[in-house]
Scaffold this active site. Sequence first.
Site, mmCIF file in Angstrom:
data_model
loop_
_atom_site.group_PDB
_atom_site.id
_atom_site.type_symbol
_atom_site.label_atom_id
_atom_site.label_comp_id
_atom_site.label_asym_id
_atom_site.label_seq_id
_atom_site.Cartn_x
_atom_site.Cartn_y
_atom_site.Cartn_z
ATOM 1 N N LYS A 1 4.845 50.114 59.635
ATOM 2 C CA LYS A 1 4.572 50.927 58.308
ATOM 3 C C LYS A 1 4.955 50.087 57.109
ATOM 4 C CE LYS A 1 5.570 55.259 60.644
ATOM 5 N NZ LYS A 1 6.531 56.202 60.651
ATOM 6 N N ASP B 1 12.927 39.073 60.633
ATOM 7 C CA ASP B 1 14.341 39.132 60.949
ATOM 8 C C ASP B 1 14.645 38.040 62.001
ATOM 9 O OD1 ASP B 1 17.170 40.250 60.508
ATOM 10 O OD2 ASP B 1 16.693 41.504 62.472
#
Length: 195
Positions: A41, A101
């Site tokens: 999201k 990440d």
Amino acid sequence: MTEVASVVFGREDIRRRIEELGRTITGDYEGRAPVLVSVLKGGSLFLADLIREVHLPVAIDYMSISRYGGAAESMGRVRIVKDLDEDIGGRDVIVVEDIVDTGLTLSYLLSTLRSRDPASLAVCALLDKAVRRIAPLTIRYRGFECPDVFVIGYGLDFEERYRNVPDILAVHDLAALREDPDLLLPYLPGERPTA
Ligand code: IMP
Ligand code: MG
């Protein structure tokens, strides 16, 4: 006492950077109609702001994935919970991510998308935690280099909270936040941070 969190990228910095990214993408894809794909999201806020800075006839599409355990445990393997609505074969695709990440999730996703034979495939990420990278990948459009701290806001969550914080905050004391998930409520829109 250190504060629990502090602003790393303020809303005005974010707005200006997205304007620049939009201008660059507009130039690079001149005469074409790319599909911007957001991974739900977190990336949806960034996508919504970005497309309004891209002066091209873009299409948007969404994907939703779920990880098997954490990113590292799953080695990036993900299950597609919601696939794209449209076929990307022959299209110019830009994957729009909030943050990269380890890169494990995104590299898995990119290999899946590449197998569908798009004309081109590029990544646009608002935040790049480059020091954490495990899976090497090229981020063609990057908003900011992100320090190696947990960040929330502007789409990024802590246990599904705080996606609506307008600024991006670095969380300095995750243990305190786990203890009391309400700690960052002052950063919500309309509130005034006391710290
Ligand atoms: P990766 O596979 O390790 O690159 O995982 C990337 C995903 O982890 C992002 O799309 C985020 O949903 C989530 N993530 C990574 N770092 C953070 C952070 O600092 N705050 C919130 N979510 C994060
Ligand atoms: Mg995400």
